[in-house]
Scaffold this motif. Structure first.
Motif, PDB file in Angstrom:
ATOM      1  N   PRO A 298      48.365 -39.470 -55.526  1.00 55.75           N
ATOM      2  CA  PRO A 298      48.521 -40.420 -56.875  1.00 55.75           C
ATOM      3  C   PRO A 298      49.208 -40.641 -58.385  1.00 55.75           C
ATOM      4  O   PRO A 298      49.901 -41.812 -58.733  1.00 55.75           O
ATOM      5  CB  PRO A 298      46.392 -40.831 -56.686  1.00 55.75           C
ATOM      6  N   GLU A 299      49.442 -39.844 -58.599  1.00 49.06           N
ATOM      7  CA  GLU A 299      49.900 -39.181 -59.973  1.00 49.06           C
ATOM      8  C   GLU A 299      51.195 -39.416 -59.836  1.00 49.06           C
ATOM      9  O   GLU A 299      52.377 -40.173 -60.514  1.00 49.06           O
ATOM     10  CB  GLU A 299      49.444 -38.187 -60.893  1.00 49.06           C
ATOM     11  N   LEU A 300      52.022 -39.294 -59.006  1.00 49.62           N
ATOM     12  CA  LEU A 300      52.884 -39.304 -58.222  1.00 49.62           C
ATOM     13  C   LEU A 300      53.382 -40.463 -57.509  1.00 49.62           C
ATOM     14  O   LEU A 300      54.792 -41.121 -58.502  1.00 49.62           O
ATOM     15  CB  LEU A 300      54.032 -38.322 -57.057  1.00 49.62           C
ATOM     16  N   ARG A 301      52.749 -41.584 -57.067  1.00 47.06           N
ATOM     17  CA  ARG A 301      52.784 -42.328 -56.732  1.00 47.06           C
ATOM     18  C   ARG A 301      53.092 -43.488 -57.551  1.00 47.06           C
ATOM     19  O   ARG A 301      53.580 -44.418 -57.532  1.00 47.06           O
ATOM     20  CB  ARG A 301      52.001 -42.713 -55.733  1.00 47.06           C
TER      21      ARG A 301
ATOM     22  N   CYS B 203      54.762 -35.223 -49.876  1.00 45.15           N
ATOM     23  CA  CYS B 203      56.027 -34.933 -50.160  1.00 45.15           C
ATOM     24  C   CYS B 203      56.527 -35.488 -51.354  1.00 45.15           C
ATOM     25  O   CYS B 203      56.017 -35.840 -52.680  1.00 45.15           O
ATOM     26  CB  CYS B 203      57.062 -35.857 -49.223  1.00 45.15           C
ATOM     27  N   ASP B 204      57.545 -34.867 -51.958  1.00 43.92           N
ATOM     28  CA  ASP B 204      58.182 -35.349 -53.234  1.00 43.92           C
ATOM     29  C   ASP B 204      58.781 -36.552 -53.214  1.00 43.92           C
ATOM     30  O   ASP B 204      59.285 -37.211 -52.056  1.00 43.92           O
ATOM     31  CB  ASP B 204      59.143 -34.449 -54.075  1.00 43.92           C
ATOM     32  N   GLU B 205      59.039 -36.902 -54.436  1.00 41.51           N
ATOM     33  CA  GLU B 205      59.974 -38.367 -54.623  1.00 41.51           C
ATOM     34  C   GLU B 205      61.525 -38.295 -54.302  1.00 41.51           C
ATOM     35  O   GLU B 205      61.698 -39.386 -53.220  1.00 41.51           O
ATOM     36  CB  GLU B 205      59.861 -38.835 -56.494  1.00 41.51           C
TER      37      GLU B 205
ATOM     38  N   GLN C  64      62.169 -30.299 -39.254  1.00 42.17           N
ATOM     39  CA  GLN C  64      60.641 -30.513 -38.953  1.00 42.17           C
ATOM     40  C   GLN C  64      60.083 -31.585 -39.534  1.00 42.17           C
ATOM     41  O   GLN C  64      60.124 -32.201 -40.082  1.00 42.17           O
ATOM     42  CB  GLN C  64      60.191 -28.985 -40.301  1.00 42.17           C
ATOM     43  N   GLN C  65      58.857 -31.539 -38.875  1.00 38.96           N
ATOM     44  CA  GLN C  65      57.693 -32.642 -38.695  1.00 38.96           C
ATOM     45  C   GLN C  65      57.298 -32.313 -40.296  1.00 38.96           C
ATOM     46  O   GLN C  65      56.515 -31.701 -40.944  1.00 38.96           O
ATOM     47  CB  GLN C  65      56.757 -32.253 -38.112  1.00 38.96           C
ATOM     48  N   GLY C  66      57.194 -33.659 -41.082  1.00 41.00           N
ATOM     49  CA  GLY C  66      56.557 -34.221 -42.337  1.00 41.00           C
ATOM     50  C   GLY C  66      55.148 -33.674 -42.096  1.00 41.00           C
ATOM     51  O   GLY C  66      54.630 -33.505 -41.288  1.00 41.00           O
ATOM     52  N   ASP C  67      54.275 -33.015 -43.242  1.00 43.49           N
ATOM     53  CA  ASP C  67      53.338 -32.658 -43.501  1.00 43.49           C
ATOM     54  C   ASP C  67      52.135 -33.738 -44.275  1.00 43.49           C
ATOM     55  O   ASP C  67      52.915 -33.774 -45.238  1.00 43.49           O
ATOM     56  CB  ASP C  67      53.431 -31.384 -44.181  1.00 43.49           C
TER      57      ASP C  67
ATOM     58  N   THR D  58      50.042 -44.229 -48.879  1.00 41.20           N
ATOM     59  CA  THR D  58      49.321 -43.083 -48.007  1.00 41.20           C
ATOM     60  C   THR D  58      49.967 -41.292 -48.097  1.00 41.20           C
ATOM     61  O   THR D  58      49.752 -40.320 -47.767  1.00 41.20           O
ATOM     62  CB  THR D  58      49.249 -43.440 -46.552  1.00 41.20           C
ATOM     63  N   CYS D  59      51.175 -41.263 -48.656  1.00 39.84           N
ATOM     64  CA  CYS D  59      52.199 -40.040 -49.058  1.00 39.84           C
ATOM     65  C   CYS D  59      52.278 -39.399 -50.114  1.00 39.84           C
ATOM     66  O   CYS D  59      52.733 -37.776 -49.764  1.00 39.84           O
ATOM     67  CB  CYS D  59      53.747 -40.203 -48.143  1.00 39.84           C
TER      68      CYS D  59
END
Length: 360
Positions: A270-273, A134-136, A126-129, A266-267
């Motif tokens: 911001p908080e997770l990044r 996405c998660d870590e 499946q293509q990513g969205d 970009t994927c």
């Protein structure tokens, strides 16, 4: 005999497919081909081919064919990308360790206005969205796969002679300046189109990023490798234990961490990044070392990652200016800009660009 390049989906006939699978030797017998459009590509057209053969054998029952955009205006603006993608599958992929679909046939004309790629169908991957992000763990899989592109091509001067590429090569200041001027010309339209969907802080970050694109493109760290150029979730296919990288129209040579920064910036929300980026950069760096890169410490990799974050505004601006406009495309660009602008501010990227420009 090498088959002609199909102009559109009606040319993906049993006789054409048989000749393509035959590799210029004895054609493969094909009874029927059912052609179905897939995806919503903005710079090209992709089709799934369901194939019937008169006899059982080892030939694939489904394939994917990539052709130019059927809109001539869009096609004319991305011919360099078509040339680059064919070059990747025909002459580059086997020299890397990045996971990609098998290519059964490729062809392109001299000016890139007509091309075809015949690839393995990776269904049920499946293509990513890109919009959802996405998660870590998914991000870790992606950045370690990316190191399989960068590591084997790291600072190999032969890649500076790559005959195609949509980005200026290192030390080509004329080409960097030319692309910087292109960004300068399209910047007002980009700000007018997306500015209303950004808050004041993001809008100002985007304006400054576009303004500094020329100096950023001319920055030479001395480190380079093959770059995907548009390495993001929509260009990755996932299943349970595999990942494949597709859409190589932005193939080029440059600072490797531009790909890394573009993906993380970009994927990921911001908080997770902000929480995960040092771990992700460390995972990428460790994989580079596994692929044989030496003399590149983690601190330098993190600095390159910060510097590379302008890849987001660059690709978004060029994509918005030259690709076909779609509702999802606009949603995608807006989300990517918000994420990217915040990363640029939090990582101090603009100050790095200004400092690098002051020393040249």
């Amino acid at each position: 005999m090498t088959p002609a390049i199909p102009h559109g989906p009606d040319d993906l006939t049993p006789s054409w497919l048989g000749a393509a699978l035959g590799g210029g030797a004895t054609p493969v017998a094909v009874d029927r081909v059912v052609v179905t459009p897939i995806g919503t590509g903005q710079t090209g057209a992709t089709y799934r081919l369901a194939v019937d053969y008169p006899a059982a054998g080892a030939h694939p029952r489904t394939l994917v064919a990539k052709l130019p955009a059927q809109d001539d205006t869009v096609r004319a603006g991305v011919t360099l990308g078509y040339l680059a993608e064919v070059e990747f599958y025909a002459g580059v992929a086997h020299r890397t360790r990045v996971p990609v679909p098998r290519c059964h046939h490729s062809a392109v004309n001299a000016d890139g206005s007509e091309y075809v790629l015949l690839l393995d169908d990776l269904d049920p991957a499946q293509q990513g969205d890109q919009v959802a992000g996405c998660d870590e763990e998914i991000a870790r899989r992606a950045v370690t796969a990316l190191a399989g592109l960068h590591g084997p091509t790291w600072c190999d001067a032969s890649w500076l002679e790559l005959p195609v590429g949509s980005m200026p090569k290192p030390r080509d200041t004329d080409a960097a300046g030319g692309l910087g001027q292109v960004v300068e010309m399209i910047a007002p339209a980009i700000l007018e189109r997306f500015g209303p969907f950004l808050d004041d802080t993001d809008r100002e970050t985007l304006r400054l990023a576009l303004e500094l694109m020329g100096p950023w493109l001319r920055t030479d760290t001395g480190r380079y490798a093959l770059m995907h150029g548009d390495f993001r979730l929509d260009n990755l296919l996932f299943d349970v234990d595999r990942l494949f990288v597709v859409d190589w129209q932005t193939l080029g040579v440059g600072l490797p961490a531009r790909d890394l920064a573009y993906f993380i910036g970009t994927c990921l929300d911001p908080e997770l990044r902000a929480d995960a980026e040092q771990r992700l950069v460390a995972a990428y760096h460790a994989e580079l070392l596994r692929h044989g890169v030496r003399g590149y410490d983690l601190e330098t990799c993190l600095a390159d990652y910060r510097l590379g974050m302008l890849q987001g505004p660059l690709i978004i601006a060029l994509g918005a200016a030259f690709a076909a406009t779609t509702d999802r495309g606009d949603d995608l660009f807006r989300v990517m800009l918000r994420r990217s602008c915040r990363a640029i501010r939090e990582l101090g990227t603009l100050d790095l660009v200004r400092a690098a420009d002051a020393t040249t």
